[in-house]
Design a protein around this motif. Structure first.
Motif, PDB file in Angstrom:
ATOM      1  N   VAL A 116       0.838  -1.205   0.000  1.00 51.71           N
ATOM      2  CA  VAL A 116       0.000   0.000   0.000  1.00 51.71           C
ATOM      3  C   VAL A 116       0.868   1.248   0.000  1.00 51.71           C
ATOM      4  N   GLN A 117       1.953   1.225   0.793  1.00 52.57           N
ATOM      5  CA  GLN A 117       2.859   2.361   0.850  1.00 52.57           C
ATOM      6  C   GLN A 117       3.541   2.588  -0.493  1.00 52.57           C
ATOM      7  N   ILE A 118       3.957   1.496  -1.141  1.00 53.47           N
ATOM      8  CA  ILE A 118       4.583   1.594  -2.461  1.00 53.47           C
ATOM      9  C   ILE A 118       3.598   2.165  -3.478  1.00 53.47           C
ATOM     10  N   ALA A 119       2.343   1.702  -3.413  1.00 47.94           N
ATOM     11  CA  ALA A 119       1.315   2.191  -4.340  1.00 47.94           C
ATOM     12  C   ALA A 119       1.081   3.688  -4.143  1.00 47.94           C
ATOM     13  N   ARG A 120       1.051   4.124  -2.889  1.00 52.63           N
ATOM     14  CA  ARG A 120       0.856   5.548  -2.608  1.00 52.63           C
ATOM     15  C   ARG A 120       2.027   6.378  -3.106  1.00 52.63           C
ATOM     16  N   GLU A 121       3.227   5.861  -2.908  1.00 56.66           N
ATOM     17  CA  GLU A 121       4.416   6.581  -3.364  1.00 56.66           C
ATOM     18  C   GLU A 121       4.447   6.660  -4.887  1.00 56.66           C
ATOM     19  N   ASN A 122       4.091   5.565  -5.546  1.00 53.47           N
ATOM     20  CA  ASN A 122       4.056   5.572  -7.010  1.00 53.47           C
ATOM     21  C   ASN A 122       3.008   6.545  -7.528  1.00 53.47           C
ATOM     22  N   ASP A 123       1.876   6.615  -6.838  1.00 54.18           N
ATOM     23  CA  ASP A 123       0.820   7.555  -7.232  1.00 54.18           C
ATOM     24  C   ASP A 123       1.312   8.989  -7.076  1.00 54.18           C
ATOM     25  N   ARG A 124       2.023   9.257  -5.984  1.00 56.17           N
ATOM     26  CA  ARG A 124       2.562  10.607  -5.752  1.00 56.17           C
ATOM     27  C   ARG A 124       3.580  10.974  -6.829  1.00 56.17           C
ATOM     28  N   LEU A 125       4.478  10.039  -7.147  1.00 54.85           N
ATOM     29  CA  LEU A 125       5.487  10.301  -8.161  1.00 54.85           C
ATOM     30  C   LEU A 125       4.859  10.514  -9.532  1.00 54.85           C
ATOM     31  N   SER A 126       3.824   9.731  -9.831  1.00 54.81           N
ATOM     32  CA  SER A 126       3.147   9.867 -11.113  1.00 54.81           C
ATOM     33  C   SER A 126       2.515  11.251 -11.250  1.00 54.81           C
ATOM     34  N   LYS A 127       1.883  11.721 -10.179  1.00 55.27           N
ATOM     35  CA  LYS A 127       1.264  13.052 -10.208  1.00 55.27           C
ATOM     36  C   LYS A 127       2.330  14.141 -10.366  1.00 55.27           C
ATOM     37  N   ASN A 128       3.447  13.984  -9.668  1.00 53.24           N
ATOM     38  CA  ASN A 128       4.501  14.992  -9.748  1.00 53.24           C
ATOM     39  C   ASN A 128       5.158  15.021 -11.129  1.00 53.24           C
ATOM     40  N   ILE A 129       5.330  13.854 -11.731  1.00 53.93           N
ATOM     41  CA  ILE A 129       5.863  13.796 -13.100  1.00 53.93           C
ATOM     42  C   ILE A 129       4.905  14.495 -14.056  1.00 53.93           C
ATOM     43  N   HIS A 130       3.603  14.295 -13.842  1.00 48.70           N
ATOM     44  CA  HIS A 130       2.589  14.944 -14.694  1.00 48.70           C
ATOM     45  C   HIS A 130       2.669  16.466 -14.542  1.00 48.70           C
ATOM     46  N   LEU A 131       2.780  16.941 -13.301  1.00 45.15           N
ATOM     47  CA  LEU A 131       2.875  18.385 -13.063  1.00 45.15           C
ATOM     48  C   LEU A 131       4.131  18.965 -13.702  1.00 45.15           C
ATOM     49  N   LEU A 132       5.254  18.251 -13.563  1.00 46.03           N
ATOM     50  CA  LEU A 132       6.507  18.701 -14.168  1.00 46.03           C
ATOM     51  C   LEU A 132       6.366  18.777 -15.687  1.00 46.03           C
ATOM     52  N   THR A 133       5.743  17.773 -16.276  1.00 45.96           N
ATOM     53  CA  THR A 133       5.547  17.742 -17.727  1.00 45.96           C
ATOM     54  C   THR A 133       4.706  18.932 -18.193  1.00 45.96           C
ATOM     55  N   MET A 134       3.627  19.194 -17.480  1.00 46.97           N
ATOM     56  CA  MET A 134       2.751  20.313 -17.843  1.00 46.97           C
ATOM     57  C   MET A 134       3.488  21.651 -17.743  1.00 46.97           C
ATOM     58  N   ASP A 135       4.286  21.818 -16.687  1.00 44.15           N
ATOM     59  CA  ASP A 135       5.041  23.063 -16.521  1.00 44.15           C
ATOM     60  C   ASP A 135       6.073  23.232 -17.635  1.00 44.15           C
ATOM     61  N   LEU A 136       6.759  22.150 -17.982  1.00 42.13           N
ATOM     62  CA  LEU A 136       7.788  22.226 -19.026  1.00 42.13           C
ATOM     63  C   LEU A 136       7.177  22.524 -20.400  1.00 42.13           C
ATOM     64  N   MET A 137       5.970  22.053 -20.621  1.00 43.03           N
ATOM     65  CA  MET A 137       5.307  22.325 -21.906  1.00 43.03           C
ATOM     66  C   MET A 137       5.079  23.819 -22.097  1.00 43.03           C
ATOM     67  N   GLY A 138       4.968  24.542 -20.981  1.00 45.58           N
ATOM     68  CA  GLY A 138       4.736  25.975 -21.085  1.00 45.58           C
ATOM     69  C   GLY A 138       6.002  26.810 -21.043  1.00 45.58           C
ATOM     70  N   ALA A 139       7.155  26.180 -20.965  1.00 44.77           N
ATOM     71  CA  ALA A 139       8.420  26.924 -20.900  1.00 44.77           C
ATOM     72  C   ALA A 139       8.672  27.678 -22.208  1.00 44.77           C
ATOM     73  N   ARG A 140       9.053  28.940 -22.080  1.00 47.08           N
ATOM     74  CA  ARG A 140       9.284  29.782 -23.258  1.00 47.08           C
ATOM     75  C   ARG A 140      10.742  29.805 -23.681  1.00 47.08           C
ATOM     76  N   ASN A 141      11.632  29.453 -22.786  1.00 47.09           N
ATOM     77  CA  ASN A 141      13.059  29.448 -23.085  1.00 47.09           C
ATOM     78  C   ASN A 141      13.780  28.539 -22.084  1.00 47.09           C
ATOM     79  N   LEU A 142      15.087  28.397 -22.258  1.00 47.51           N
ATOM     80  CA  LEU A 142      15.846  27.493 -21.390  1.00 47.51           C
ATOM     81  C   LEU A 142      15.958  28.006 -19.959  1.00 47.51           C
ATOM     82  N   ILE A 143      15.904  29.319 -19.786  1.00 47.68           N
ATOM     83  CA  ILE A 143      15.909  29.864 -18.425  1.00 47.68           C
ATOM     84  C   ILE A 143      14.692  29.352 -17.671  1.00 47.68           C
ATOM     85  N   ASP A 144      13.549  29.374 -18.360  1.00 43.81           N
ATOM     86  CA  ASP A 144      12.331  28.834 -17.762  1.00 43.81           C
ATOM     87  C   ASP A 144      12.490  27.345 -17.457  1.00 43.81           C
ATOM     88  N   VAL A 145      13.071  26.623 -18.396  1.00 45.55           N
ATOM     89  CA  VAL A 145      13.244  25.178 -18.237  1.00 45.55           C
ATOM     90  C   VAL A 145      14.079  24.867 -16.999  1.00 45.55           C
TER      91      VAL A 145
END
Length: 240
Positions: free
Chosen positions: A76-105
């Motif tokens: 259960v703990q592993i599943a929760r951690e994987n769920d947290r990591l999956s959400k954070n990877i998704h948030l990181l991906t969404m933020d990077l998609m909006g980057a306008r330049n390498l400074i933003d990245v």
């Protein structure tokens, strides 16, 4: 099979192995003779005192249940951690998609890794040239031949293999990656970056020696590497 075997006029008593074989071959023996169950005595697993077979079985079931519950809690703990990591990877991906330049990245990577992935030290090194000449002197770009050679010498194999790894690094490697913070870094995650023909690396350091270890799964790190590589590629000079 009886409790005694007769051979001619000589009676041979059964040994323990004969009794064991008999019980294995007749698993319903105690079902047919329930009165014997309460009379049998076996050592208690913890105290060594004699207890009935029923009490012994109850204790074994209790121990098995404890182990099963512990394993279930771990899953259960592993599943929760994987769920947290999956959400954070998704948030990181969404933020990077909006980057306008390498400074933003670089800013997004730094903020996300420190906030959502508990990073104490971060290193990004790119063996390529940015489109913007203003960024050529930044530390993220190993534009100097000596710096590029040093990175290749110490991390060339890991970059070539293209696999994310976790664990401890040599003192010299940590110094190269994290400068003055290298002495504090006790464990790290190493993520190769790939930009068509060029390469790079992302290292995430932790002051906790147990935070990154060799037994960790690297699926999310691999996904992170692909997302970051794809984003950075948009702002690099075309490769010849």
């Amino acid at each position: 099979m009886s409790i005694q075997q007769k051979k001619g006029n000589v009676e041979d008593k059964l040994n323990e192995k004969d009794v064991e074989d008999f019980l294995r071959q007749n698993p319903d023996f105690f079902t047919n003779h329930p009165e014997l169950v309460s009379e049998l005595k076996v050592p208690h697993p913890n105290t060594g005192s004699a207890v009935s077979l029923i009490e012994h079985q109850v204790e074994l079931l209790r121990q098995q249940n404890t182990k099963t519950q512990k394993r279930l809690d771990e899953l259960v703990q592993i599943a929760r951690e994987n769920d947290r990591l999956s959400k954070n990877i998704h948030l990181l991906t969404m933020d990077l998609m909006g980057a306008r330049n390498l400074i933003d990245v670089f800013s997004i990577i730094d903020e996300s890794l420190r906030k959502d992935f508990s990073a104490d030290a971060i290193c990004v090194r790119i063996l390529a040239q940015p489109k913007s000449a203003k960024l050529e002197g930044r530390k993220e770009f190993a534009s100097d031949a000596a710096v590029a050679a040093e990175l290749t010498k110490h991390f060339g194999r890991q970059i070539k293999e293209g696999k994310a790894i976790c664990g401890r690094a040599k003192t010299e490697q940590k110094k190269i990656l994290f400068d003055e913070q290298g002495d504090k870094v006790a464990s790290l995650a190493f993520i190769p970056l790939k930009f068509d023909k060029n390469v790079g690396l992302l290292a995430i350091g932790s002051f906790d020696e147990k935070h990154f270890h060799s037994g960790m799964g690297t699926l999310f790190l691999h996904q992170m590497g692909k997302v970051i590589s794809k984003t950075i590629s948009r702002f690099l000079k075309p490769e010849s």
